[in-house]
Scaffold this active site. Sequence first.
Site, PDB file in Angstrom:
ATOM      1  N   ASN B  98     -76.977 -36.823   6.767  1.00  0.00           N
ATOM      2  CA  ASN B  98     -77.418 -36.031   5.612  1.00  0.00           C
ATOM      3  C   ASN B  98     -78.597 -36.677   4.895  1.00  0.00           C
ATOM      4  O   ASN B  98     -79.372 -36.005   4.207  1.00  0.00           O
ATOM      5  CB  ASN B  98     -76.299 -35.922   4.556  1.00  0.00           C
ATOM      6  CG  ASN B  98     -75.030 -35.258   5.060  1.00  0.00           C
ATOM      7  OD1 ASN B  98     -73.946 -35.599   4.605  1.00  0.00           O
ATOM      8  ND2 ASN B  98     -75.159 -34.316   5.987  1.00  0.00           N
ATOM      9  N   HIS B 100     -81.504 -38.098   5.249  1.00  0.00           N
ATOM     10  CA  HIS B 100     -82.959 -37.927   5.316  1.00  0.00           C
ATOM     11  C   HIS B 100     -83.424 -36.813   4.385  1.00  0.00           C
ATOM     12  O   HIS B 100     -84.590 -36.740   4.042  1.00  0.00           O
ATOM     13  CB  HIS B 100     -83.405 -37.621   6.760  1.00  0.00           C
ATOM     14  CG  HIS B 100     -83.167 -36.211   7.193  1.00  0.00           C
ATOM     15  ND1 HIS B 100     -81.922 -35.715   7.476  1.00  0.00           N
ATOM     16  CD2 HIS B 100     -84.028 -35.176   7.363  1.00  0.00           C
ATOM     17  CE1 HIS B 100     -82.028 -34.434   7.818  1.00  0.00           C
ATOM     18  NE2 HIS B 100     -83.287 -34.085   7.754  1.00  0.00           N
ATOM     19  N   ARG B 101     -82.524 -35.946   3.995  1.00  0.00           N
ATOM     20  CA  ARG B 101     -82.918 -34.839   3.123  1.00  0.00           C
ATOM     21  C   ARG B 101     -82.070 -34.713   1.866  1.00  0.00           C
ATOM     22  O   ARG B 101     -82.524 -34.152   0.887  1.00  0.00           O
ATOM     23  CB  ARG B 101     -82.850 -33.526   3.899  1.00  0.00           C
ATOM     24  CG  ARG B 101     -81.451 -33.103   4.324  1.00  0.00           C
ATOM     25  CD  ARG B 101     -81.500 -31.915   5.278  1.00  0.00           C
ATOM     26  NE  ARG B 101     -80.197 -31.330   5.555  1.00  0.00           N
ATOM     27  CZ  ARG B 101     -79.292 -31.816   6.396  1.00  0.00           C
ATOM     28  NH1 ARG B 101     -79.526 -32.964   7.019  1.00  0.00           N
ATOM     29  NH2 ARG B 101     -78.156 -31.195   6.609  1.00  0.00           N
ATOM     30  N   CYS B 227     -78.630 -25.902  10.058  1.00  0.00           N
ATOM     31  CA  CYS B 227     -79.502 -27.071  10.112  1.00  0.00           C
ATOM     32  C   CYS B 227     -79.019 -28.057  11.173  1.00  0.00           C
ATOM     33  O   CYS B 227     -79.813 -28.758  11.785  1.00  0.00           O
ATOM     34  CB  CYS B 227     -79.552 -27.751   8.748  1.00  0.00           C
ATOM     35  SG  CYS B 227     -80.300 -26.722   7.483  1.00  0.00           S
ATOM     36  N   CYS B 421     -74.031 -28.511  27.503  1.00  0.00           N
ATOM     37  CA  CYS B 421     -74.936 -28.192  26.391  1.00  0.00           C
ATOM     38  C   CYS B 421     -74.480 -28.994  25.179  1.00  0.00           C
ATOM     39  O   CYS B 421     -73.862 -30.033  25.330  1.00  0.00           O
ATOM     40  CB  CYS B 421     -74.964 -26.688  26.128  1.00  0.00           C
ATOM     41  SG  CYS B 421     -73.393 -26.020  25.570  1.00  0.00           S
TER      42      CYS B 421
END
Lengths: 111, 468
Positions: B98, B100-101, B227, B421
């Site tokens: 979380n 970094h922003r 995100c 994936c």
Amino acid sequence: MGDSAADDSKIPITVDFSGGLEILFSNQRHYALSLPAADKDGSPSTIKSLVGYLLKELIKDPRQDLFVLDGHIRPGILVLINNADWELEGEEDYELQAGDNIFFVSTLHGG
Amino acid sequence: MASLHANGTLGGGDDSQNQHDSNLDNGTSRRLTDEEFDRYSRQMIVPGMGKEGQLRLINGRILIIGAGGLGCPAAQYIAGAGVGTIGIIDGDVVELSNLHRQVGHSTSRIGMKKVDSLITHLRDLNPLPTYIPHPFPLTPQNAASILSAYDVILDCTDNPATRYLISDVCVLLGKPLVSAASVRTSGQLIVLNCPPAPQGVLADGPHPPCYRCCFKNPPPPHAAPSCGEAGILGPVVGLMGLAQAGEAIKILASALHLPTHTGEANLRQPTLLIYSYDLAGAVGPYTFRALRMAGRKKTCFACGEGSEGRLTLEGIKDGTPDYEVFCGLNATPKGGGLSPQERITAGAYRAARERGELEGHLLVDTREREHFSLGRIEGAVNVPFGGLLMKAAAIKREGGRGAEILPGVGVGAEAAIFVVCRRGLDSQEVVEKFKELGLDNGGKRRIMDIVGGMKAWKDEVDPSFPFV
């Protein structure tokens, strides 16, 4: 459709994509296009014609359902005609004018 | 500088005036303390703000829903500006990914409830406001009772279902809503229901739109990436959060949230702000766009004609509408049709590899290039999902050979194919695609989905794997 009639038979417009839709269009956000001024039946080109053109000519990604569902722009995409919500302008029946800017924005939900 | 301390001088001049209308002004006539004067002086001297605007902020109550990339910067500036009561609701805890922003948290507070972490930060920034923690998720059951205690609501959440819930409750309670969202390199902001108009009223308009007026239907779930899936840049989401703080401060300081101010004169053109950040280019003519939106719609489910009959606070509490169903969250994912023989757990795949049973097999990783570059299973080759679908469609259209879709890494036509994936959904679809293209040689060649993707690989096999 001959060259000599090019000025009258084509409408120059710009088309923009944002909110992730650009991914479906080769990651390019801004396009300058020249559209036929009239549909096959002779009626003026509308947003509907533009969407058909985009599907046929411009979209490279097979995930077309991220752009169009059941023949209409899918839920969650806003269409702006010259920076105004297309609902203010007649939605997909709006007749394109030379110099129009059509902006497709996918609504975002992250935060 | 010293004169700004002079409460007696600056404030005193207003006092006689204030005493006359003290019953009418909702507490905007009291004296400011020395600390308040000092702390808020730079914004009070901005034309239009003044002491009255500052006192409206001090008397104001803002609820921030979501203490993440939008909520952190929004809360910082709202607290800094001195809004008197600040509620924050979020059920999550702070994680390393979380930070970094979500700059209202900190490395030392990883694992703490986000609400408590952010309030810790805000108290240090400005101890004067009252901070109200709501350390749990917003639900249809608790939404009305929480929102009703605030003047302005900020939607800083990350999913469509909660966004529709918040807007509906704001319509019913008559609260202005400042809504923002951001994913990857794009951001959006719009002020809704401001000034608030009673539900269902269409006469004597125009009236402000609600979220449903602007965004009638939610996107299909696979078209609304989070995100976590799509990525997010700190300054992009941060700028949107700051803009939310700016709008909320404006609404309070100018009293646009008060019903007495409802009226045509105050309804500005509803505008959607779009921020398109370009990681590879400078600021350009398309970086910011302000789009004219329509006002309240007659046909709106929540605030349009007859809406009182279909949307009520009691109904929401009882589960009507069902926001999860509305947003398609209960739908089954694509590719659910694989048989158990076509699926293998991450643990079983690894065990089979170690036993030497998978000699010469092909492991296809369909995550985006950026994800793949941060970590992979040894020997995996990267064929990103979008490009793979595109190529599959082209092969079908043009009648090419199915094998063209595989990377040219020299595997035999009999070699088993495993597909992995991020979380195990795309890989199922890819297995289906490969079979459609005839890669399974009529069932002779094994094509298998690794259940749960790289997330499962981390959980079951390699805890040190850098899952993003």
